[in-house]
Enzyme design. Structure first.
Site, short mmCIF file in Angstrom:
data_model
loop_
_atom_site.label_atom_id
_atom_site.label_comp_id
_atom_site.label_asym_id
_atom_site.label_seq_id
_atom_site.Cartn_x
_atom_site.Cartn_y
_atom_site.Cartn_z
N HIS A 36 0.85 -1.19 0.00
CA HIS A 36 0.00 0.00 0.00
C HIS A 36 0.88 1.24 0.00
O HIS A 36 2.09 1.16 0.21
CB HIS A 36 -0.96 0.00 1.21
CG HIS A 36 -0.29 -0.12 2.53
ND1 HIS A 36 0.43 0.90 3.09
CD2 HIS A 36 -0.22 -1.14 3.42
CE1 HIS A 36 0.89 0.50 4.26
NE2 HIS A 36 0.53 -0.74 4.48
P1 TYD Z 1 -1.95 -2.55 7.31
O1 TYD Z 1 -1.40 -1.18 7.44
O2 TYD Z 1 -2.65 -2.89 6.04
O3 TYD Z 1 -0.79 -3.63 7.56
P2 TYD Z 1 0.58 -3.91 6.79
O4 TYD Z 1 0.97 -2.71 6.05
O5 TYD Z 1 1.55 -4.23 7.86
O6 TYD Z 1 0.41 -5.11 5.92
O7 TYD Z 1 -2.90 -2.84 8.55
C1 TYD Z 1 -3.47 -4.10 8.80
C2 TYD Z 1 -4.72 -3.92 9.65
O8 TYD Z 1 -4.38 -3.35 10.92
C3 TYD Z 1 -5.74 -3.00 9.02
O9 TYD Z 1 -7.02 -3.57 9.23
C4 TYD Z 1 -5.67 -1.73 9.79
C5 TYD Z 1 -5.12 -2.14 11.14
N1 TYD Z 1 -4.23 -1.13 11.73
C6 TYD Z 1 -4.66 -0.35 12.78
O10 TYD Z 1 -5.81 -0.47 13.25
N2 TYD Z 1 -3.81 0.57 13.32
C7 TYD Z 1 -2.56 0.75 12.84
O11 TYD Z 1 -1.80 1.61 13.36
C8 TYD Z 1 -2.12 -0.04 11.73
C9 TYD Z 1 -0.75 0.13 11.15
C10 TYD Z 1 -2.99 -0.96 11.21
#
Ligand code: TYD
Length: 137
Positions: free
Chosen positions: A52
């Protein structure tokens, strides 16, 4: 903002026979105020994280333990960093698509972030990210 605006930051290291110590102060060792810290751990072999981009968020990514690859992409240039030292952080500026792969077993990826969690700041769709990143040039 481009891949060339992202850089490895060599964090302070206090070496000590009892164990080394590294510290990070907001607006000093990282070019932003730290509003949030999160970490990835217990990552199963072969899993990929990230995939992302962020509109405004700035981050510092540190391999606290173990290793992983961090791929950054501004829609034109791409670079891969093999993160395996807890005294190096990769500063990731806004408008960068990132992917995290090749986690070693026991790897811990800590991220310091300039803003609280906000889903509206995310690009989850690469085509949409590319359109905006290339349109901004
Ligand atoms: P995401 O940022 O997509 O994870 P990564 O980049 O590590 O693959 O986040 C995964 C899930 O966690 C998504 O549902 C949102 C949640 N999340 C939070 O609630 N707070 C946060 O600070 C982060 C980073 C993610």
């Amino acid at each position: 903002m481009a891949v060339s605006d992202c850089r490895l930051i060599d964090l302070p290291r206090i070496q000590d026979p009892r164990g080394n110590l590294t510290f990070i102060e907001g607006s000093s060792h990282v070019p932003f105020d730290i509003k949030r810290v999160y970490y990835l751990y217990d990552v199963p072999g072969g899993a990929e994280r990230g995939a992302h981009g962020h509109r405004n968020l700035q981050q510092l990514v540190v391999a606290m333990s173990g290793s992983f690859d961090l791929i950054i992409d501004d829609g034109r240039d791409k670079r891969t960093f093999h993160m395996n030292r807890s005294y190096f952080g990769l500063y990731v500026c806004p408008m960068i698509w990132r992917e995290l792969t090749n986690f070693s077993s026991g790897a811990v990826c800590m991220v310091l972030a300039s803003e609280r969690y906000d889903e509206k700041d995310y690009y989850r769709d690469y085509a949409e990210f590319l359109r905006d990143a290339q349109g901004a040039r």
